[in-house]
Motif scaffolding. Structure first.
Motif, PDB file in Angstrom:
ATOM      1  N   VAL A 108       0.874  -1.170   0.000  1.00 20.52           N
ATOM      2  CA  VAL A 108       0.000   0.000   0.000  1.00 20.52           C
ATOM      3  C   VAL A 108       0.913   1.223   0.000  1.00 20.52           C
ATOM      4  O   VAL A 108       1.717   1.401   0.915  1.00 20.52           O
ATOM      5  N   ILE A 109       0.815   2.055  -1.022  1.00 19.43           N
ATOM      6  CA  ILE A 109       1.693   3.221  -1.154  1.00 19.43           C
ATOM      7  C   ILE A 109       1.056   4.392  -0.415  1.00 19.43           C
ATOM      8  O   ILE A 109      -0.069   4.801  -0.717  1.00 19.43           O
ATOM      9  N   GLU A 110       1.791   4.950   0.547  1.00 21.81           N
ATOM     10  CA  GLU A 110       1.210   5.947   1.443  1.00 21.81           C
ATOM     11  C   GLU A 110       1.781   7.348   1.285  1.00 21.81           C
ATOM     12  O   GLU A 110       1.158   8.314   1.734  1.00 21.81           O
ATOM     13  N   THR A 111       2.956   7.477   0.684  1.00 24.91           N
ATOM     14  CA  THR A 111       3.573   8.804   0.560  1.00 24.91           C
ATOM     15  C   THR A 111       4.193   8.979  -0.822  1.00 24.91           C
ATOM     16  O   THR A 111       4.472   7.994  -1.529  1.00 24.91           O
ATOM     17  N   ASP A 112       4.444  10.235  -1.192  1.00 25.22           N
ATOM     18  CA  ASP A 112       5.122  10.516  -2.456  1.00 25.22           C
ATOM     19  C   ASP A 112       6.542   9.966  -2.443  1.00 25.22           C
ATOM     20  O   ASP A 112       7.051   9.489  -3.465  1.00 25.22           O
ATOM     21  N   GLU A 113       7.187  10.005  -1.272  1.00 22.65           N
ATOM     22  CA  GLU A 113       8.552   9.483  -1.148  1.00 22.65           C
ATOM     23  C   GLU A 113       8.579   7.976  -1.390  1.00 22.65           C
ATOM     24  O   GLU A 113       9.496   7.442  -2.025  1.00 22.65           O
ATOM     25  N   GLU A 114       7.557   7.292  -0.898  1.00 19.07           N
ATOM     26  CA  GLU A 114       7.464   5.850  -1.104  1.00 19.07           C
ATOM     27  C   GLU A 114       7.252   5.536  -2.584  1.00 19.07           C
ATOM     28  O   GLU A 114       7.844   4.590  -3.124  1.00 19.07           O
ATOM     29  N   GLN A 115       6.415   6.310  -3.244  1.00 19.51           N
ATOM     30  CA  GLN A 115       6.202   6.148  -4.681  1.00 19.51           C
ATOM     31  C   GLN A 115       7.518   6.307  -5.441  1.00 19.51           C
ATOM     32  O   GLN A 115       7.846   5.510  -6.324  1.00 19.51           O
TER      33      GLN A 115
END
Length: 207
Positions: A108-115
């Protein structure tokens, strides 16, 4: 590899099959399972006895247990979470099952940094499942944890996506963004779970 060199044991889970490791030319289950491998299960090579190989594996496990790691072996650490990037391909449902087997979930992608982290890590790897679908209601995208896709994350759809060509209800990471795809396609997949804090005993061993 001939039949005489195979390691015989219980049937492996979906994730364990993806984590098989090789020691001195022989393939074994992931390192977390070394403690359950008995000497009688290991078949030695021509130049090494069964007992010597088992002793080496035991010593290797002992050394690994003494290390303080926030994530299991073969996982990647990023911002307090651990990520497992598969080498095998499965459909969307089986990818979810493989992650659940080890207490994780399809990412589950939760932040822009994670993306951005996933975008860089998956570059040139091909289509990879993430935990997003509209299986429950057409055009209503939800993560596997039940949360809806936020408006700010819709920027990560590739141009022209989602287009629902031929009942495409599950989401894959491809190129620099996301694409809706048929859920029975065989893709790579990503598991995610929280990282672990080092225990005091592990810190003592490390020191």
């Amino acid at each position: 590899m001939s039949d005489s060199q195979d390691v015989k044991g219980p049937q492996l889970s979906l994730l364990e099959e993806d984590q098989m490791v090789t020691v001195k030319g022989q393939t074994f289950p992931p390192t977390s399972g070394f403690s359950s491998v008995s000497g009688s299960q290991l078949l030695g090579s021509q130049n090494q006895s069964e007992q010597e190989l088992y002793q080496e594996l035991t010593q290797l496990k002992s050394a690994m247990d003494s290390l303080c790691r926030p994530c299991p072996w073969d996982w990647t650490y990023f911002q307090e979470d651990c990520y497992f990037f598969s080498k095998s391909k499965r459909n969307w449902e089986n990818s979810i099952k493989a992650c659940l087997e080890i207490g994780a979930q399809l990412v589950v992608i939760e932040t822009d940094e994670e993306q951005s982290f996933l975008q860089q890590t998956l570059k040139n790897k091909g289509q990879t499942w993430i935990g997003l679908s509209d299986l429950n209601e057409e055009a209503t995208w939800r993560w596997v944890n039940g949360l809806p896709l936020s408006q700010g994350f819709k920027q990560y759809w590739n141009k022209g996506e989602p287009n629902n060509v031929g009942e495409e209800d599950c989401v894959e990471f491809t190129g620099d963004g996301w694409n809706d795809a048929k859920c029975n396609n065989a893709n790579l997949w990503i598991c995610k779970k929280p990282s672990s804090a080092c225990s005091s005993s592990s810190l003592t061993k490390k020191l």
